[in-house]
Design a protein around this motif. Structure first.
Motif, PDB file in Angstrom:
ATOM      1  N   ILE A   6      -8.028  -0.945   7.795  1.00 15.90           N
ATOM      2  CA  ILE A   6      -6.863  -0.690   6.960  1.00 15.90           C
ATOM      3  C   ILE A   6      -6.526  -2.002   7.173  1.00 15.90           C
ATOM      4  O   ILE A   6      -5.471  -2.073   8.865  1.00 15.90           O
ATOM      5  CB  ILE A   6      -6.854   0.645   6.791  1.00 15.90           C
ATOM      6  N   ASP A   8      -2.986  -4.751   6.769  1.00 10.87           N
ATOM      7  CA  ASP A   8      -1.671  -4.701   6.613  1.00 10.87           C
ATOM      8  C   ASP A   8      -1.641  -6.406   6.152  1.00 10.87           C
ATOM      9  O   ASP A   8      -3.080  -6.818   6.411  1.00 10.87           O
ATOM     10  CB  ASP A   8      -0.209  -5.044   7.370  1.00 10.87           C
ATOM     11  N   ALA A 109      -4.024  -2.381   2.721  1.00 10.17           N
ATOM     12  CA  ALA A 109      -2.678  -1.174   2.279  1.00 10.17           C
ATOM     13  C   ALA A 109      -1.722  -2.123   2.609  1.00 10.17           C
ATOM     14  O   ALA A 109      -1.060  -2.268   3.812  1.00 10.17           O
ATOM     15  CB  ALA A 109      -2.756  -0.482   3.167  1.00 10.17           C
ATOM     16  N   SER A 110      -0.610  -2.881   1.538  1.00  8.89           N
ATOM     17  CA  SER A 110      -0.309  -3.796   1.941  1.00  8.89           C
ATOM     18  C   SER A 110       1.832  -3.081   0.985  1.00  8.89           C
ATOM     19  O   SER A 110       1.380  -2.720  -0.118  1.00  8.89           O
ATOM     20  CB  SER A 110      -0.428  -5.184   1.302  1.00  8.89           C
ATOM     21  N   LYS A 133      -7.862  -2.966  -2.533  1.00  4.93           N
ATOM     22  CA  LYS A 133      -6.577  -3.549  -2.608  1.00  4.93           C
ATOM     23  C   LYS A 133      -5.581  -1.999  -2.977  1.00  4.93           C
ATOM     24  O   LYS A 133      -5.381  -1.765  -4.186  1.00  4.93           O
ATOM     25  CB  LYS A 133      -5.818  -4.609  -3.054  1.00  4.93           C
ATOM     26  N   VAL A 134      -4.096  -1.620  -2.086  1.00  3.79           N
ATOM     27  CA  VAL A 134      -3.651  -0.188  -2.526  1.00  3.79           C
ATOM     28  C   VAL A 134      -1.881  -1.232  -1.789  1.00  3.79           C
ATOM     29  O   VAL A 134      -1.703  -2.355  -0.934  1.00  3.79           O
ATOM     30  CB  VAL A 134      -3.637   0.799  -1.410  1.00  3.79           C
ATOM     31  N   ILE A 148       0.680   5.496   2.300  1.00  4.94           N
ATOM     32  CA  ILE A 148       0.408   4.591   1.714  1.00  4.94           C
ATOM     33  C   ILE A 148      -1.333   3.951   2.929  1.00  4.94           C
ATOM     34  O   ILE A 148      -1.725   4.621   2.211  1.00  4.94           O
ATOM     35  CB  ILE A 148       0.892   3.087   2.415  1.00  4.94           C
ATOM     36  N   PHE A 149      -1.539   4.372   4.038  1.00  2.00           N
ATOM     37  CA  PHE A 149      -2.566   4.669   4.999  1.00  2.00           C
ATOM     38  C   PHE A 149      -2.932   6.020   4.760  1.00  2.00           C
ATOM     39  O   PHE A 149      -4.936   6.148   4.916  1.00  2.00           O
ATOM     40  CB  PHE A 149      -1.834   4.759   6.425  1.00  2.00           C
ATOM     41  N   HIS A 151      -3.699   7.204   1.724  1.00  2.00           N
ATOM     42  CA  HIS A 151      -4.227   7.500   1.073  1.00  2.00           C
ATOM     43  C   HIS A 151      -5.466   5.992   1.162  1.00  2.00           C
ATOM     44  O   HIS A 151      -6.695   6.416   0.673  1.00  2.00           O
ATOM     45  CB  HIS A 151      -3.088   6.419  -0.655  1.00  2.00           C
ATOM     46  N   ALA A 152      -4.911   5.439   1.858  1.00  2.00           N
ATOM     47  CA  ALA A 152      -6.383   4.347   2.430  1.00  2.00           C
ATOM     48  C   ALA A 152      -7.208   4.682   3.330  1.00  2.00           C
ATOM     49  O   ALA A 152      -8.619   4.294   2.438  1.00  2.00           O
ATOM     50  CB  ALA A 152      -5.628   3.062   3.082  1.00  2.00           C
TER      51      ALA A 152
END
Length: 218
Positions: A6, A8, A109-110, A133-134, A148-149, A151-152
């Motif tokens: 994952i 950033d 995951a940004s 792409k999240v 966010i992580f 979810h990723a």
């Protein structure tokens, strides 16, 4: 064995920070507010919405957060499209290609907006390597919140324990730790005043990593 990486984006894949810095500070001038370098550094890894929520509260601005976001994004997009010295972080494209060629799933995951993510991915032809792409704009709380992580990792082909995160910011590393995902801290020249001490592994250049090494981490 690690099956998913994952990433950033800002400071890890591309250094858009100078463009963000320019856009934010142009906007601060318009708003007639003074943001110190020290305060600005605390915004690293936050979404634009979270940054302006904090600024609106701190400076008691009458503007709607949504309007502040749109103005800053316009300034950013204009600068992004005209800036010629925008490059991928040294070594990251080779790493992305190596991981992809060796069957490792890549997820972004940004904290960046979807629009900015698409601009970067289209400009550098990266869509072919990533399955998902999240964007941080889909979450009410920014990193260091782990949402966010988490979810990723839920989008991974493998369980969370077979995922790793690559991050360059204090907030991002704390988010990865809070999500209980192994974290590689990238010690970037571009990301000033960031604390990488909670990362499981720290690298100074992406040539320190390859698919074989990544698969066998932990």
């Amino acid at each position: 064995m690690i099956q998913t990486v994952i990433f950033d984006m800002d400071g890890v894949i591309v250094d858009t920070e100078p463009v963000h810095h320019y856009a934010y500070h142009q906007h601060f001038k318009q708003l007639n507010i003074e943001i110190s370098d020290e305060l600005y550094s605390t915004y690293t890894g936050n979404s634009t919405r979270n940054v302006f929520q904090k600024i609106k509260a701190q400076f008691n601005l009458p503007h709607e957060v949504e309007d502040l976001i749109q103005t800053k994004r316009s300034l950013f997009n204009e600068a992004f499209d005209t800036k010629e010295d925008l490059f991928l972080i040294e070594g990251v494209e080779d790493l992305i290609k190596d991981l992809h060629a060796n069957g490792i799933q890549l997820i972004l995951a940004s904290s960046a907006s979807k629009v900015t993510i698409e601009r970067v991915f289209n400009r550098f032809n990266l869509n072919q390597y990533f399955t998902h792409k999240v964007s941080g704009e889909d979450f009410p709380k920014s990193k260091p919140h782990p949402a966010i992580f988490e979810h990723a990792a839920s989008l991974s082909v493998a369980p969370k324990e077979n995922c790793i995160v690559i991050e360059d910011s204090t907030n991002g590393i704390e988010a990865s730790v809070a999500a209980n995902i192994y974290c590689i801290g990238y010690d970037s020249l571009h990301s000033k005043d960031q604390d990488l001490s909670k990362a499981n592994l720290i690298v100074k250049h992406f040539n320190e990593l390859n698919a074989e090494k990544v698969k066998n981490l932990k």
